[in-house]
Design a protein around this motif. Structure first.
Motif, mmCIF file in Angstrom:
data_model
loop_
_atom_site.group_PDB
_atom_site.id
_atom_site.type_symbol
_atom_site.label_atom_id
_atom_site.label_comp_id
_atom_site.label_asym_id
_atom_site.label_seq_id
_atom_site.Cartn_x
_atom_site.Cartn_y
_atom_site.Cartn_z
ATOM 1 N N SER A 106 -15.531 2.446 0.574
ATOM 2 C CA SER A 106 -16.429 3.591 0.407
ATOM 3 C C SER A 106 -15.953 4.512 -0.705
ATOM 4 O O SER A 106 -16.760 5.115 -1.408
ATOM 5 N N GLU A 107 -14.638 4.601 -0.876
ATOM 6 C CA GLU A 107 -14.090 5.419 -1.953
ATOM 7 C C GLU A 107 -12.962 4.666 -2.657
ATOM 8 O O GLU A 107 -12.261 3.870 -2.036
ATOM 9 N N VAL A 108 -12.826 4.927 -3.945
ATOM 10 C CA VAL A 108 -11.767 4.291 -4.726
ATOM 11 C C VAL A 108 -11.060 5.355 -5.548
ATOM 12 O O VAL A 108 -11.605 6.446 -5.808
ATOM 13 N N GLU A 109 -9.855 5.059 -5.952
ATOM 14 C CA GLU A 109 -9.076 5.981 -6.772
ATOM 15 C C GLU A 109 -9.713 6.118 -8.166
ATOM 16 O O GLU A 109 -10.197 5.145 -8.746
ATOM 17 N N ILE A 110 -9.689 7.327 -8.689
ATOM 18 C CA ILE A 110 -10.171 7.556 -10.057
ATOM 19 C C ILE A 110 -9.096 7.079 -11.025
ATOM 20 O O ILE A 110 -7.957 7.562 -10.975
ATOM 21 N N PRO A 111 -9.395 6.123 -11.895
ATOM 22 C CA PRO A 111 -8.372 5.662 -12.848
ATOM 23 C C PRO A 111 -8.152 6.696 -13.947
ATOM 24 O O PRO A 111 -9.063 7.430 -14.326
ATOM 25 N N ASP A 112 -6.938 6.763 -14.447
ATOM 26 C CA ASP A 112 -6.606 7.664 -15.554
ATOM 27 C C ASP A 112 -6.772 6.883 -16.864
ATOM 28 O O ASP A 112 -5.985 5.990 -17.177
#
Length: 258
Positions: free
Chosen positions: A184-190
């Protein structure tokens, strides 16, 4: 001349002609019946039906009836090795004893084929492509991914394999498919200070997608673009977004800095 004409009317000439004609007829009849006897015209033994049976049994049957045998082999999917699939002459044909019967059987070893590229393809498309290459689908499992029923991994004999790998024709490959949900949610990549091509790869692995690209300054080489800003960006208060979120980026000309 008159004497020749008179001779033609004589009984002796007629007898000579009749004898010559009779001799020709006798010679023709002797030759005809002799040839028929030599070739056994109209006689013979019927060829047994041996298609669909194992080659060992076929050979035993043919040799018992006095036939010779010539064998060729070909690989056929879903046919038991050693099975006779063709015969010549056909079953029931009358032939002379000792005639060679030509057989085609299914050989044991399947030829290798290259695994086609079905990664990211829908299941239906992957199934059709594999069938065209003489391959089958074995087990299918699912894992969390937004791409519902798309091929994520291919496995053979328990090992993950890549397109182009050589495997025996007729083999079954196992597919790992996306279940359509994903996290449902994923980490925001830098992405800051990353070149654009590398960022595309990172985004694909992160569960988010590339959105709008804004170009900053003069661009002279599209192969050397560096990301200087992104939205949404990872902050102390915001670290995750919904799966499939679009990440907009701003790029400029240059190379990645340390």
């Amino acid at each position: 001349m008159s004497n020749f004409v008179a001779y033609l009317k004589t009984k002796s000439f007629r007898n000579t002609i009749l004898f010559a004609i009779g001799s020709v007829i006798v010679v023709v009849l002797i030759a005809f019946y002799s040839l028929g006897y030599y070739t056994r015209h109209g006689s013979g033994i019927p060829v047994p039906k041996i298609t669909g049976i194992n080659i060992d049994r076929a050979l035993s049957t043919l040799k018992e009836q006095g036939f010779g045998v010539s064998i060729d082999s070909v690989y056929v999917l879903d046919q038991a090795p050693g099975t006779v699939i063709e015969q010549d002459p056909d079953a029931g044909t009358n032939v002379k004893e000792g005639r060679v019967i030509y057989l085609k059987i299914v050989k044991n070893q399947a030829p290798n084929v290259a695994l086609p590229d079905i990664l990211d393809a829908p299941y239906i498309s992957a199934e059709a492509t594999l069938s065209n290459y003489g391959l089958k689908i074995g087990d299918t499992t699912y894992k969390s991914d937004i791409a519902r029923d798309h091929v994520l991994e291919i496995k053979f004999a328990g090992q993950q394999i890549q397109p182009g790998t050589k495997i025996p024709k007729g083999s079954k490959v196992d597919l790992v498919l996306g279940d359509g949900s994903g996290a449902s949610e994923v980490e925001i990549p830098d992405l800051i200070n990353q070149d654009l091509d590398a960022a595309r790869f990172v985004l694909k692995q992160s569960g988010v997608v590339l959105g709008t690209i804004t170009y900053q300054g003069t661009i002279t080489d599209s192969t050397n673009l560096i990301i200087v800003a992104q939205s949404p960006a990872k902050t102390d208060s915001v670290t995750k977004v919904s799966n499939g979120t679009r990440i907009n980026v701003t790029v400029t000309q240059g190379k990645k800095t340390p």
